[in-house]
Design an enzyme around this catalytic site. Structure first.
Site, short mmCIF file in Angstrom:
data_model
loop_
_atom_site.label_atom_id
_atom_site.label_comp_id
_atom_site.label_asym_id
_atom_site.label_seq_id
_atom_site.Cartn_x
_atom_site.Cartn_y
_atom_site.Cartn_z
N ARG A 1 0.82 -1.21 0.00
CA ARG A 1 0.00 0.00 0.00
C ARG A 1 0.85 1.26 0.00
NH1 ARG A 1 -4.71 -2.80 2.56
NH2 ARG A 1 -6.49 -1.40 2.56
N ARG B 1 -9.99 5.85 4.39
CA ARG B 1 -9.34 4.78 3.62
C ARG B 1 -9.16 5.18 2.16
NH1 ARG B 1 -13.44 0.26 5.19
NH2 ARG B 1 -12.26 -1.15 3.88
P1 AMP Z 1 -8.20 -4.22 4.00
O1 AMP Z 1 -8.83 -5.46 4.55
O2 AMP Z 1 -7.17 -4.50 2.95
O3 AMP Z 1 -9.23 -3.22 3.54
O4 AMP Z 1 -7.41 -3.54 5.21
C1 AMP Z 1 -8.09 -3.13 6.38
C2 AMP Z 1 -7.21 -2.16 7.16
O5 AMP Z 1 -6.02 -2.83 7.59
C3 AMP Z 1 -6.70 -0.95 6.37
O6 AMP Z 1 -7.64 0.12 6.33
C4 AMP Z 1 -5.44 -0.58 7.16
O7 AMP Z 1 -5.77 0.05 8.38
C5 AMP Z 1 -4.88 -1.96 7.51
N1 AMP Z 1 -3.99 -2.48 6.45
C6 AMP Z 1 -4.19 -3.58 5.67
N2 AMP Z 1 -3.18 -3.78 4.84
C7 AMP Z 1 -2.30 -2.77 5.06
C8 AMP Z 1 -1.06 -2.40 4.48
N3 AMP Z 1 -0.51 -3.11 3.48
N4 AMP Z 1 -0.43 -1.31 4.97
C9 AMP Z 1 -0.96 -0.58 5.98
N5 AMP Z 1 -2.14 -0.85 6.56
C10 AMP Z 1 -2.82 -1.94 6.11
#
Ligand code: AMP
Length: 218
Positions: free
Chosen positions: A88, A173
């Site tokens: 990310r 997000r």
């Molecule tokens: P996701 O399930 O991919 O939408 O991720 C949910 C949340 O987890 C995100 O909004 C971030 O807070 C955290 N997160 C997940 N992957 C990452 C990443 N690669 N880098 C930083 N934060 C992450």
């Protein structure tokens, strides 16, 4: 074959990653799922990440890179990895390149799923998962056949909504996506491994489109 699925929250990365794993035997590496598991397990990482995730901000590069490093090392013999929600940031992208290199591999494709911002919010607020098997559903576009029963594993009353799937967190997000993650589009374009696909349409149609984009050229 190692593939990154790139796209804003709600673009369908998780759904497509799961389908690709079911059909091709890839291993899905979702840092979001790993962090949610850490939170469930009440581990130190989980406890620290929980409030950051609830707000929709990014967890530190150091934490997510360590999670991915462990998984890549553990599953080094896999057919391939589908990275969903990682990298990310540019620092995470650099670390991923090094990690794959350390097991003699590289990235094959980066697939960008693009969806209009206005469509994302309705996707996000309607989605839920089976707490037992992780199957993904949506109130409007993919409801379970029987209410409260998972189509895949038959669990009853196990559906869970993510605490960060609300409008406030979504705004943060989306901002984090445009600020920190979207520069990766140019980064992978320059490396000539970026493929783009419209993320609107049926799951099957998008899956077929992805398969077409990543199929080896003879
Ligand atoms: P996701 O399930 O991919 O939408 O991720 C949910 C949340 O987890 C995100 O909004 C971030 O807070 C955290 N997160 C997940 N992957 C990452 C990443 N690669 N880098 C930083 N934060 C992450």
């Amino acid at each position: 074959m190692n593939i990154i699925l790139l796209g804003p929250p709600g673009a369908g990365k998780g759904t497509q990653a799961r389908t690709m794993c079911d059909s091709h035997g890839y291993i899905q590496l979702s840092t979001g799922d790993m962090l949610r598991e850490a939170k469930e397990a009440n581990s130190e990482i989980g406890k620290r990440a929980a409030s950051i995730m609830a707000k929709g901000e990014l967890v530190t590069d150091e934490v997510v890179i360590a999670l991915i490093r462990d998984k890549i090392t553990e599953k080094a013999g896999a057919v391939g990895f589908i990275f969903d929600g990682f990298p990310r940031t540019l620092a995470q992208a650099d670390a991923l390149e090094d990690l794959l290199l350390s097991i003699g591999q590289s990235l094959s494709h980066v697939v960008e799923l693009f969806v209009d911002d206005e469509k994302l919010i309705s996707r996000i607020t309607g989605r839920f998962t089976c707490g037992s098997c992780g199957e993904l559903y949506h109130k409007l576009t993919k409801p379970p056949k029987k209410p409260d029963v998972c189509d895949v594993c038959g669990s009853v009353n196990k559906f869970v909504f993510r605490p960060d799937d609300n409008e406030d967190s979504f705004k943060t997000r989306l901002l984090a996506y445009y600020r920190d993650t979207s520069p990766l589009i140019g980064f992978y374009h320059a490396k000539k491994i970026l493929r783009k696909i419209d993320g609107l349409g049926s799951i099957d149609k998008i899956q077929a489109g992805i398969n077409n984009l990543i199929k080896p050229v003879n």
